[in-house]
Design an enzyme around this catalytic site. Sequence first.
Site, mmCIF file in Angstrom:
data_model
loop_
_atom_site.group_PDB
_atom_site.id
_atom_site.type_symbol
_atom_site.label_atom_id
_atom_site.label_comp_id
_atom_site.label_asym_id
_atom_site.label_seq_id
_atom_site.Cartn_x
_atom_site.Cartn_y
_atom_site.Cartn_z
ATOM 1 N N GLY A 1 37.656 39.182 27.506
ATOM 2 C CA GLY A 1 37.064 37.834 28.185
ATOM 3 C C GLY A 1 35.974 37.182 27.257
ATOM 4 C CG ASN B 1 30.832 37.978 36.871
ATOM 5 O OD1 ASN B 1 30.604 36.452 36.929
ATOM 6 N ND2 ASN B 1 29.989 38.528 36.323
ATOM 7 C CD GLN C 1 35.419 39.737 38.153
ATOM 8 O OE1 GLN C 1 36.203 40.230 39.073
ATOM 9 N NE2 GLN C 1 34.804 40.189 37.213
ATOM 10 C CB ALA D 1 43.831 43.857 29.540
ATOM 11 C CB THR E 1 47.373 43.893 11.823
ATOM 12 O OG1 THR E 1 47.567 43.644 10.465
ATOM 13 C CG2 THR E 1 48.678 44.647 12.068
ATOM 14 C CB CYS F 1 26.283 41.738 31.081
ATOM 15 S SG CYS F 1 27.983 41.746 31.429
#
Length: 395
Positions: A72, A152, A180, A201, A238, A325
Site C-alpha cells: 500500500g 484505517n 482497507q 495483500a 524480476t 505506524c
Amino acid sequence: MSKLVYADHAATTPLSPKARDAMKPYFSLRFGNPSSLYAFGQEARTDLEQARAVIARCIGAQPGEVLFTSGGTEGDNWALKGAAELRKSRGKHIITTAIEHHAVLHTAQFLEKQGFEVTYLPVDQLGRVDPEQVKAAIRPDTILISVMAANNEIGTIEPIAAIGAIAKEAGVLFHVDAVQAVGHMPVDVKEWNCDLLTFSAHKFYGPRGIGGLYMRRGVRLPPLIHGGGQEKGLRSGTENVAGAGGRAAALQEAVGEMAAEAQRLIALRDKLLDGLSRLSCTKVTGDRENRLPGTASLVFEGVEGEALLLHLDARGIRASSGSACSSASLDPSHVLLAIGLPHEVAHGSLRLSLGRETTEADVDYLLEQVPEVVNYLREMSPVWDAKAQKPVWYD
Ligand SMILES: *Cc1c(COP(=O)(O)O)cnc(C)c1O
C-alpha cells in the site's frame, strides 16, 4: 493460561492457508523467471498474468490496468508522486483529506516541499468527507484528488462514488487508497470513477510485501523503477510470482466469502461497540452506519492508550491505539484530532479490528477484559475523578 485474541486485523491479517498453498510451488520447483524465453520461464509468465487477471476481476478492472507493487505504501507514493509529475505542466494543486494514511499524507507533504500546493479537506465528527467540499476545493490548477475508501483507524467508509463523479466531471485525476476496503467491501473501479487505486495483500489475508496499483487505461504514470522493463516498463525488476499468486488466491477467497463474512463481522463488531460504549465517558469513534465490518474503535476518557495496550497485551489481547505506524510516537492520532476530539481524549483511543478467525467467544473475552483494564487504569489515573466517575477536565 489466558486466552489469545488477535484484534488487530486493520494492521495486518494472518496469511490464509489457501494463499499459502498457492505460493508454495514458487518456493521450490516453479522458480522460473517470467522474462525468460524458454517454456519454464513462460509458465511463470502465464501464472503471473493469471494472478493479475484474478485481481483485476475482483475490482472491476481489466488485467492490463493492474500493476504490481510491494504494498500500500508504495502504491500511494507512486500514485501521488507519479500524478504530480505527469500533470505538473497543467497545475500544481492537489486535494486530499486530513484523515489519510501517512503513506498519502507524508507523500503530500513531500510534494509541498517540491512546490506543489495541497488542500487537506476537513472531515465531520464521524470522519466523513463531504463531496460538496471536494467540489468547492477544485481549482483550474487542480491536478489530483486523493481520498481513502475507508479509514484505517475509525473504519469510516467514504462516499467515493460521489467524489469520483465530481473528479471525472472536472477532469481531475482521482486516486483512492482502498487498502482497507479491497477484500472487505465491494470495490468497483468503474463505479467509483477512479483513475488510480491502491491496495495491499496483507490487509486481506495475503502475504505482506505485495500489493498493487490500478491505473486506468489511458492514464500512464511515469515509471517508478527503471530497469529491465517489467510491468509495462513502469516498475522494473524480476516479478514476485509467488506473492502475486498468493495475493490473487487471498483476494479471490475474500471476495467469495465477503457478503457472509461481512454480515458475521458486523454482528460481532456491533456487540462489541454496544457493550464497551456502556462504560462511562466512553465514545465510539467513526460512523456507526458507514463502517468497515470488522473495525471497532472507541475512546475512553481518562485512560492512556499506550497503557491500555500494554495491559491488554498482558491479558493476551493484541489491539491498537491510533494507527500502528504512529503508535511509536506519543502524538495523538491525526485522525482523532480531525474528527474534533481534544488531545486529552484522543490519547485514550482503542481500535479492535476483528477478522476471519474472530469468534463470538473472543468478543465475549474482549467485553470482559477491556472494561476491567479501563476501570483499573482509571482508578490509578491522576486525571480520573473516581467519585464523580469522570475526568477532572470536566470541572
Ligand atoms: C496499511 C495501510 C497502508 C499501507 O499499506 P502497506 O501495505 O502496509 O504498505 C496504506 N493505507 C491504508 C489505508 C492502510 O490501512
